[in-house]
Design a protein around this motif. Structure first.
Motif, PDB file in Angstrom:
ATOM      1  N   GLU A 238      -3.844  12.176  -3.425  1.00 30.71           N
ATOM      2  CA  GLU A 238      -3.196  10.875  -3.225  1.00 30.71           C
ATOM      3  C   GLU A 238      -2.829  10.660  -1.758  1.00 30.71           C
ATOM      4  O   GLU A 238      -2.983   9.550  -1.224  1.00 30.71           O
ATOM      5  N   LEU A 239      -2.351  11.719  -1.094  1.00 26.48           N
ATOM      6  CA  LEU A 239      -2.002  11.597   0.328  1.00 26.48           C
ATOM      7  C   LEU A 239      -3.221  11.281   1.181  1.00 26.48           C
ATOM      8  O   LEU A 239      -3.170  10.439   2.086  1.00 26.48           O
TER       9      LEU A 239
ATOM     10  N   ALA B 232       2.155   6.787  -6.748  1.00 22.81           N
ATOM     11  CA  ALA B 232       1.095   7.685  -7.204  1.00 22.81           C
ATOM     12  C   ALA B 232       1.421   9.137  -6.887  1.00 22.81           C
ATOM     13  O   ALA B 232       1.199  10.032  -7.702  1.00 22.81           O
ATOM     14  N   ILE B 233       1.968   9.386  -5.684  1.00 22.20           N
ATOM     15  CA  ILE B 233       2.303  10.756  -5.288  1.00 22.20           C
ATOM     16  C   ILE B 233       3.450  11.295  -6.148  1.00 22.20           C
ATOM     17  O   ILE B 233       3.447  12.457  -6.554  1.00 22.20           O
TER      18      ILE B 233
ATOM     19  N   MET C 103      -6.746   4.666   3.593  1.00 25.71           N
ATOM     20  CA  MET C 103      -6.431   3.232   3.607  1.00 25.71           C
ATOM     21  C   MET C 103      -5.664   2.859   4.874  1.00 25.71           C
ATOM     22  O   MET C 103      -5.886   1.790   5.462  1.00 25.71           O
TER      23      MET C 103
ATOM     24  N   MET D 168      -6.009   9.809   0.222  1.00 27.50           N
ATOM     25  CA  MET D 168      -6.441   8.438  -0.055  1.00 27.50           C
ATOM     26  C   MET D 168      -5.539   7.433   0.666  1.00 27.50           C
ATOM     27  O   MET D 168      -6.005   6.413   1.179  1.00 27.50           O
ATOM     28  N   ALA D 169      -4.231   7.728   0.702  1.00 30.93           N
ATOM     29  CA  ALA D 169      -3.312   6.844   1.429  1.00 30.93           C
ATOM     30  C   ALA D 169      -3.630   6.837   2.920  1.00 30.93           C
ATOM     31  O   ALA D 169      -3.612   5.786   3.577  1.00 30.93           O
TER      32      ALA D 169
ATOM     33  N   MET E 162       0.832  -1.208   0.000  1.00 32.31           N
ATOM     34  CA  MET E 162       0.000   0.000   0.000  1.00 32.31           C
ATOM     35  C   MET E 162       0.865   1.256   0.000  1.00 32.31           C
ATOM     36  O   MET E 162       0.630   2.199  -0.762  1.00 32.31           O
ATOM     37  N   PHE E 163       1.907   1.270   0.864  1.00 33.99           N
ATOM     38  CA  PHE E 163       2.769   2.442   0.909  1.00 33.99           C
ATOM     39  C   PHE E 163       3.557   2.614  -0.389  1.00 33.99           C
ATOM     40  O   PHE E 163       3.794   3.740  -0.832  1.00 33.99           O
TER      41      PHE E 163
ATOM     42  N   SER F  65       1.173   4.024  -2.952  1.00 34.17           N
ATOM     43  CA  SER F  65       0.885   5.421  -2.624  1.00 34.17           C
ATOM     44  C   SER F  65       2.060   6.321  -2.979  1.00 34.17           C
ATOM     45  O   SER F  65       1.894   7.417  -3.529  1.00 34.17           O
ATOM     46  N   TYR F  66       3.268   5.847  -2.701  1.00 33.47           N
ATOM     47  CA  TYR F  66       4.470   6.632  -3.015  1.00 33.47           C
ATOM     48  C   TYR F  66       4.591   6.840  -4.528  1.00 33.47           C
ATOM     49  O   TYR F  66       4.878   7.948  -4.991  1.00 33.47           O
TER      50      TYR F  66
ATOM     51  N   LYS G 264      -1.381  15.645  -5.647  1.00 26.05           N
ATOM     52  CA  LYS G 264      -0.576  15.094  -4.552  1.00 26.05           C
ATOM     53  C   LYS G 264      -1.369  15.055  -3.246  1.00 26.05           C
ATOM     54  O   LYS G 264      -1.308  14.069  -2.491  1.00 26.05           O
TER      55      LYS G 264
END
Length: 266
Positions: free
Chosen positions: A26-27, A13-14, A33, A29-30, A6-7, A10-11, A23
């Protein structure tokens, strides 16, 4: 493993996000989760009890409260993101449409307009620079004239103009009448005239000729306009020489790229 994946996603995507709004989205949404995972694993491994966080409280009520609270927060965040994204998208589309309309209006205001007059009057000096060599030279042809007169009646000047001549009488090759080795600007209201002559054999039918005009406005946009000429070479002779007849039709101009200008010329 799931948290690590997941991280990592997320990284990625950001990092790929191009704007600050993307950005932030995306943060958030992370974080959403991550909160789900924290609640799930805290309940799965009974972490609050092991840390004495449930002493003297009703854990089930608090879990229900936290679930409702997190759900409300997530719903509010998602609703806010949708509203913000919709507003940003609409503003962006409006700006793009306004920019496109402004550019189009600016182009229209600066687009040159050419007025044509093409005739067969006997003009010019008879200099060799006015001669167009045809494939009728050895067929006992007569000398005929072609005069091309252009006037810029647009609202602004022409930055550069190129004029090409094409016909079966020169084996469909392209003869550059103007603009071969120099830049030729035309001011607003200015008139240019090209006087040419060539040898043609008298025929009952018309010779087909084409004039391609390339011109550039002050914004560096290029346009092309084609003029189709039907030239009649009659055998009527007067005191000045043989006088032909013609009709011509001007096609609508089209915008082109500079690399579309004909390079294979005579």
């Amino acid at each position: 493993m799931f948290i690590g994946i997941m991280f990592y996603l997320s990284y990625r995507a950001i990092k790929k996000a191009e704007s600050l709004a993307e950005k932030i989205t995306e943060l958030i949404m992370a974080m959403v989760m991550f909160i789900f995972l924290v609640i799930y694993y805290s309940d799965r491994y009974n972490i609050p009890s092991k840390l004495n966080m449930t002493m003297n409280i009703n854990a089930q009520n608090w879990l229900s409260f936290i679930g409702n609270y997190v759900s409300a927060v997530i719903s509010a965040i998602i609703g806010a993101l949708v509203a913000v994204w919709s507003a940003i998208y609409q503003i962006k589309k409006n700006n793009e449409e306004n920019n496109r309309r402004d550019k189009e209006n600016l182009k229209i205001q600066n687009m040159p307009i050419l007025k044509y007059d093409i005739n067969t009057e006997i003009k010019g000096t008879g200099d060799l620079t006015e001669l167009i060599v045809t494939n009728k030279e050895n067929e006992l042809g007569n000398v005929y004239n072609l005069n091309i007169i252009l006037k810029n009646i647009g609202m602004n000047s022409i930055k550069n103009i190129i004029i090409d001549f094409k016909s079966s009488v020169i084996n469909n090759s392209i003869y550059r009448l103007l603009g071969k080795n120099a830049v030729n600007p035309i001011e607003k209201g200015e008139v240019i005239e090209l006087n040419k002559y060539f040898s043609l054999k008298s025929l009952d039918k018309y010779y087909e000729m084409y004039i391609d005009i390339y011109y550039q406005d002050v914004l560096s946009n290029w346009y092309k306009q084609e003029v189709q000429i039907n030239y009649g070479a009659c055998d009527t002779f007067n005191n000045e020489g043989y006088r032909g007849s013609l009709t011509f039709e001007v096609q609508k101009e089209v915008e082109i790229n500079e690399n579309e200008i004909e390079k294979n010329i005579v």
